[in-house]
Design a protein around this motif. Structure first.
Motif, PDB file in Angstrom:
ATOM      1  N   MET A  17     -38.330 -19.942  32.649  1.00 25.31           N
ATOM      2  CA  MET A  17     -37.486 -19.160  31.757  1.00 25.31           C
ATOM      3  C   MET A  17     -36.125 -19.790  31.534  1.00 25.31           C
ATOM      4  O   MET A  17     -35.424 -19.445  30.604  1.00 25.31           O
ATOM      5  CB  MET A  17     -37.267 -17.751  32.313  1.00 25.31           C
ATOM      6  CG  MET A  17     -36.478 -17.736  33.632  1.00 25.31           C
ATOM      7  SD  MET A  17     -36.361 -16.069  34.338  1.00 25.31           S
ATOM      8  CE  MET A  17     -34.727 -15.583  33.796  1.00 25.31           C
ATOM      9  N   ASP A  18     -35.715 -20.694  32.421  1.00 24.47           N
ATOM     10  CA  ASP A  18     -34.329 -21.132  32.324  1.00 24.47           C
ATOM     11  C   ASP A  18     -34.162 -22.576  31.897  1.00 24.47           C
ATOM     12  O   ASP A  18     -33.112 -23.162  32.079  1.00 24.47           O
ATOM     13  CB  ASP A  18     -33.600 -20.844  33.620  1.00 24.47           C
ATOM     14  CG  ASP A  18     -33.372 -19.356  33.748  1.00 24.47           C
ATOM     15  OD1 ASP A  18     -33.982 -18.763  34.627  1.00 24.47           O
ATOM     16  OD2 ASP A  18     -32.622 -18.804  32.927  1.00 24.47           O
ATOM     17  N   ARG A  19     -35.213 -23.135  31.319  1.00 18.51           N
ATOM     18  CA  ARG A  19     -35.098 -24.499  30.825  1.00 18.51           C
ATOM     19  C   ARG A  19     -34.373 -24.514  29.472  1.00 18.51           C
ATOM     20  O   ARG A  19     -34.039 -25.544  28.950  1.00 18.51           O
ATOM     21  CB  ARG A  19     -36.480 -25.159  30.698  1.00 18.51           C
ATOM     22  CG  ARG A  19     -37.213 -25.250  32.034  1.00 18.51           C
ATOM     23  CD  ARG A  19     -36.362 -26.002  33.076  1.00 18.51           C
ATOM     24  NE  ARG A  19     -37.007 -25.984  34.377  1.00 18.51           N
ATOM     25  CZ  ARG A  19     -37.873 -26.915  34.772  1.00 18.51           C
ATOM     26  NH1 ARG A  19     -38.171 -27.919  33.995  1.00 18.51           N
ATOM     27  NH2 ARG A  19     -38.427 -26.822  35.955  1.00 18.51           N
ATOM     28  N   VAL A  20     -34.201 -23.323  28.879  1.00 23.74           N
ATOM     29  CA  VAL A  20     -33.483 -23.255  27.621  1.00 23.74           C
ATOM     30  C   VAL A  20     -32.051 -23.730  27.856  1.00 23.74           C
ATOM     31  O   VAL A  20     -31.455 -23.436  28.885  1.00 23.74           O
ATOM     32  CB  VAL A  20     -33.482 -21.804  27.092  1.00 23.74           C
ATOM     33  CG1 VAL A  20     -32.727 -21.738  25.773  1.00 23.74           C
ATOM     34  CG2 VAL A  20     -34.889 -21.286  26.937  1.00 23.74           C
ATOM     35  N   LYS A  21     -31.524 -24.454  26.893  1.00 22.20           N
ATOM     36  CA  LYS A  21     -30.176 -24.999  27.045  1.00 22.20           C
ATOM     37  C   LYS A  21     -29.157 -23.887  27.297  1.00 22.20           C
ATOM     38  O   LYS A  21     -29.198 -22.834  26.683  1.00 22.20           O
ATOM     39  CB  LYS A  21     -29.804 -25.769  25.770  1.00 22.20           C
ATOM     40  CG  LYS A  21     -28.734 -26.827  26.002  1.00 22.20           C
ATOM     41  CD  LYS A  21     -28.622 -27.747  24.783  1.00 22.20           C
ATOM     42  CE  LYS A  21     -27.224 -27.811  24.242  1.00 22.20           C
ATOM     43  NZ  LYS A  21     -26.972 -27.046  23.042  1.00 22.20           N
ATOM     44  N   VAL A  22     -28.266 -24.144  28.252  1.00 21.99           N
ATOM     45  CA  VAL A  22     -27.202 -23.188  28.535  1.00 21.99           C
ATOM     46  C   VAL A  22     -26.078 -23.420  27.537  1.00 21.99           C
ATOM     47  O   VAL A  22     -25.553 -24.527  27.439  1.00 21.99           O
ATOM     48  CB  VAL A  22     -26.668 -23.377  29.965  1.00 21.99           C
ATOM     49  CG1 VAL A  22     -25.457 -22.499  30.199  1.00 21.99           C
ATOM     50  CG2 VAL A  22     -27.755 -23.058  30.976  1.00 21.99           C
ATOM     51  N   THR A  23     -25.729 -22.389  26.793  1.00 21.36           N
ATOM     52  CA  THR A  23     -24.741 -22.571  25.734  1.00 21.36           C
ATOM     53  C   THR A  23     -23.565 -21.643  25.918  1.00 21.36           C
ATOM     54  O   THR A  23     -23.721 -20.441  26.062  1.00 21.36           O
ATOM     55  CB  THR A  23     -25.370 -22.243  24.362  1.00 21.36           C
ATOM     56  OG1 THR A  23     -26.372 -21.226  24.547  1.00 21.36           O
ATOM     57  CG2 THR A  23     -25.962 -23.452  23.723  1.00 21.36           C
ATOM     58  N   LYS A  24     -22.388 -22.221  25.922  1.00 18.80           N
ATOM     59  CA  LYS A  24     -21.158 -21.441  25.797  1.00 18.80           C
ATOM     60  C   LYS A  24     -21.120 -20.930  24.364  1.00 18.80           C
ATOM     61  O   LYS A  24     -21.428 -21.667  23.431  1.00 18.80           O
ATOM     62  CB  LYS A  24     -19.934 -22.348  26.014  1.00 18.80           C
ATOM     63  CG  LYS A  24     -19.614 -22.610  27.454  1.00 18.80           C
ATOM     64  CD  LYS A  24     -18.315 -21.908  27.888  1.00 18.80           C
ATOM     65  CE  LYS A  24     -17.982 -22.293  29.326  1.00 18.80           C
ATOM     66  NZ  LYS A  24     -17.669 -21.126  30.149  1.00 18.80           N
ATOM     67  N   LEU A  25     -20.745 -19.694  24.194  1.00 20.58           N
ATOM     68  CA  LEU A  25     -20.580 -19.180  22.843  1.00 20.58           C
ATOM     69  C   LEU A  25     -19.094 -19.014  22.578  1.00 20.58           C
ATOM     70  O   LEU A  25     -18.417 -18.254  23.274  1.00 20.58           O
ATOM     71  CB  LEU A  25     -21.286 -17.832  22.683  1.00 20.58           C
ATOM     72  CG  LEU A  25     -22.808 -17.851  22.721  1.00 20.58           C
ATOM     73  CD1 LEU A  25     -23.345 -16.431  22.558  1.00 20.58           C
ATOM     74  CD2 LEU A  25     -23.362 -18.742  21.624  1.00 20.58           C
ATOM     75  N   PHE A  48     -16.677 -15.633  22.880  1.00 19.45           N
ATOM     76  CA  PHE A  48     -17.227 -14.635  23.798  1.00 19.45           C
ATOM     77  C   PHE A  48     -16.756 -14.966  25.215  1.00 19.45           C
ATOM     78  O   PHE A  48     -17.487 -15.607  25.976  1.00 19.45           O
ATOM     79  CB  PHE A  48     -18.758 -14.622  23.736  1.00 19.45           C
ATOM     80  CG  PHE A  48     -19.315 -14.106  22.447  1.00 19.45           C
ATOM     81  CD1 PHE A  48     -19.681 -12.762  22.322  1.00 19.45           C
ATOM     82  CD2 PHE A  48     -19.474 -14.931  21.344  1.00 19.45           C
ATOM     83  CE1 PHE A  48     -20.191 -12.273  21.137  1.00 19.45           C
ATOM     84  CE2 PHE A  48     -19.985 -14.446  20.150  1.00 19.45           C
ATOM     85  CZ  PHE A  48     -20.343 -13.109  20.039  1.00 19.45           C
ATOM     86  N   GLU A  83     -15.903 -15.051  29.113  1.00 20.26           N
ATOM     87  CA  GLU A  83     -16.465 -14.500  30.352  1.00 20.26           C
ATOM     88  C   GLU A  83     -15.584 -14.957  31.505  1.00 20.26           C
ATOM     89  O   GLU A  83     -15.109 -16.090  31.496  1.00 20.26           O
ATOM     90  CB  GLU A  83     -17.897 -14.994  30.569  1.00 20.26           C
ATOM     91  CG  GLU A  83     -18.880 -14.397  29.587  1.00 20.26           C
ATOM     92  CD  GLU A  83     -20.327 -14.810  29.834  1.00 20.26           C
ATOM     93  OE1 GLU A  83     -21.214 -13.991  29.604  1.00 20.26           O
ATOM     94  OE2 GLU A  83     -20.550 -15.956  30.255  1.00 20.26           O
TER      95      GLU A  83
END
Lengths: 456, 456
Positions: B1-9, B12, B14
């Motif tokens: 589930m977590d191979r999707v690229k981690v993206t800062k938006l 938004f 945090e």
């Protein structure tokens, strides 16, 4: 601007002031307890890339609310801009946050997260489209020590013991028990997916009963004997460690089963010491989601078992992974809105008043409003929440104003030789008082929230 | 589930644990102060019908995030289902809530609301797409007493006096002053929209300066003399009531101007008595939005005037109307995320630690973890937040674990004749202690958040 029709939106609950005070009380206790246990607060953004939200479960797409800028035409969207959706739980954003900030976080990372989530499901009793969850998780790098699996339900048991609700039972199981047991009776020998599918069918036990579970198991290719064994395992439920003997009595052997029994024993043993009566070993608990790999939790409110679980979670070997590093974790999530939906709709909990104010400072006439403001200032400086009467109406009307909101005290400012007086409008008692020293009884200082007898 | 690229938006924000503790501290003080003043909490759903969101201002549509169920094809949407969007402020949902629940609310209705809002704007310094606002409003039926206009900035001044920030100045004006003044010099005699357009141009004063404002005013059809008069009015700023004389000295007469001067005097007079130094009469403050009809507020942080207003609001004659009944109100909104964005990015505020825990209970070996758990239980029962060491590593390593999070105390459980000891890892002091009675110094009990010298 407001001629547009006012529309209730099904599945988006909103609380009136007194109900909101109940919700705040619950949220305050939850936060306070999580913090006593050293969990740090996290709030993540409401949106995640849809791609990430979809990654979690095959049919999650049914539930996701997509988010797009109304003024932006689809053809104007840059390829680099991800399609966004509202998060449907707090686990997916937490996992993403861990991956994104791993270098800045201290591990094991203990976080709590109390936020709204959104699901486009058909609304029904106890199911909302927008609702609040309160999660705790501990996540570590590479390996996670098993004692955290024992800790989670203790924190939750402490929360429930402080909330004005009936008896909550935390049902605990370990996924290795059914998995090892199933393998021990020949399920999954040829096809490992048989274990998962068996688990999913047994998970329906509470909803459809043992006969239908057996039928489904046989339809899925299990033998009648295997099905009976699965049901016998699922029927085991003990408050102490005797579940081990009961499983052994079924005569099944498998190393994974042994591991599971040992792990569950450690959790239940810790519960017996630290929170007697709060936990039960319940071997039918499976949790539908594939990513749990060890201890799993569900929670029922005594007398309202049909409402299902109000608090669930478990251990997962890979909460997140960036390909090189894997982050195992264990977490549990309280469904606040579901719990409050039950309690408020059944009249099981009430707030003593609909405002934080404990005192209404009366106003004799508009010219002397400044004197009333001064009284209010003195009271507030000592933490006594109050409101100054909105108008210099007759005192009877000002008292009714307080009464309507449940404000217990009305303050009548004095002047010159006339002493200040404060009246408890519940008892009618009225006494001289000094705004620099008077305090209300401790029970009245803030609104109290108590369990109440359900309305018939 | 977590191979999707981690993206800062972008847009938004945090927070990491220590930053979140700063935010929580701010939110706690804001809530506590609002409640001391008898405001009741409201949380509204995140979504409103787009039609209602669009109703507010002509160009609001540019900012709205639409929300749709991903699994629902547009052609499946029932006509009765409203198109939904995320709220972009807390005023529109509040107004809708008042109309929807008028029969169940007690008026004047004092509510506070602390929630996220979303705007699809281009993100830039201090401007976010998801951010938190904290609003108070008082709304009544038919008429609203003017003393509420004096009350709002007092509540806000109390909030700011309790926050670890520099000096905030609440700039107050009354829309009737420029409106009456403009009419008194002949603006709007033929075309009433001239008053609004003049107001909007003068509102740019801080951004573009007086020369450009004058040019714009003349381009819009005002005479050079009128423009000079408008600028002379806008230049008036006094901490006391002398603004009245200064306006009178300009020699303009109009009944609306008189009303405005009287109303603003009442607010400033109340400020001088109740919150000396917090407010200033600043006659250039206009607020862009058309719906304000009386007092208007903006707030600047000393030394950071270029960041604009962190807290704004005003009085409106018609917050909401169902055609029959009109609900006038007055409100003010703190832009928490904007304020924290400045403070955190400039290093103007820091938290003493990154976790609520004040004690780390050390673990000598895994066999004695239960003894460490017992110490933690005793401490927590008395409100001392703590964490048990994640592993029975060497004590040096356990101390470094505490140090990394800023946990000031490490507890070494005793056994038999060996006394328990607690070590202040900042000073190195280590003393015998009893888990049933020991408490940390009051300053250490919870994380402290303090103003800090900006990093160079």
């Amino acid at each position: 601007m407001d001629r547009v029709k006012v529309t209730k939106l099904s599945g988006f609950p909103e609380y009136l002031p007194a109900e909101r005070i109940v919700e705040q009380h619950f949220l305050d206790i939850i936060r306070e307890t999580f913090e006593l246990h050293g969990f740090t607060s996290l709030e993540t953004r409401a949106v995640e890339p849809v791609e990430r939200l979809l990654g979690k479960g095959g049919d999650a797409d049914k539930e996701i609310y997509g988010v797009t800028r109304l003024a932006q035409r689809p053809e104007d969207r840059k390829d680099s801009e991800a399609e966004l959706g509202l998060h449907f739980d707090l686990t997916v954003p937490f996992a993403r946050f861990v991956l994104e900030n791993a270098g800045k976080l201290a591990f094991p990372y203990r976080r709590y997260q109390i936020q709204k989530v959104w699901r486009g499901e058909r609304p029904q009793e106890g199911r909302y489209r927008e609702f609040t969850q309160a999660d705790i998780d501990v996540v570590d790098i590479g390996e996670l020590s098993p004692h955290f699996e024992a800790e989670m339900p203790l924190v939750i048991a402490e929360v429930f013991s402080k909330l004005p609700i009936g008896r909550m039972t935390i049902q605990v199981n370990n996924r290795k028990i059914p998995e090892g047991f199933y393998r021990g009776i020949g399920i999954g020998t040829d096809d490992v997916t048989e274990v998962q599918s068996t688990l999913r069918i047994v998970d329906k036990l509470d909803k459809i009963g043992p006969d239908k579970v057996k039928t489904l198991l046989v339809e899925a290719g299990r033998t009648a004997e295997q099905a009976d064994q699965c049901l016998a395992l699922a029927a085991i439920r003990t408050e102490d460690l005797s579940f081990v003997e009961q499983v052994r009595a079924l005569g099944v052997e498998h190393p994974t089963l042994d591991e599971g029994l040992e792990a569950l024993s450690a959790v239940i043993r810790s519960g017996l010491v630290n929170a007697p009566g709060a936990m039960v070993a319940d071997l039918k608990i499976a949790r539908g989601l594939d990513y749990y790999t060890g201890t799993v939790y569900e929670t029922q409110l005594e007398g309202y078992e049909s409402w299902g679980s109000f608090c669930s979670g478990g251990r997962y070997d890979a909460l997140a992974s960036d390909g090189k590093t894997t982050y195992p974790g264990v977490g549990i999530s309280i469904g606040i809105s579901r719990l409050l939906g039950l309690l408020l709709s059944k009249g099981l909990v009430t707030a003593s008043r609909a405002t934080p104010a404990v005192v209404l400072v009366a106003v004799a006439d508009e010219e002397s409003r400044r004197a009333s403001d001064a009284v209010a200032r003195s009271l507030r400086a000592r933490g006594v929440a109050c409101e100054v009467a909105p108008s210099a109406a007759k005192f009877g009307k000002q008292i009714r104003y307080a009464d309507r909101r449940g404000i217990p005290f009305v303050w009548f400012p004095g002047e010159g030789d006339v002493a200040h007086q404060v009246k408890d409008i519940r008892s009618g008692d009225q006494v001289d008082a000094d705004a620099d020293t008077w305090t209300p009884p401790a029970d009245d200082l803030t609104p109290t929230v108590v369990a109440s007898t359900p309305s018939p």
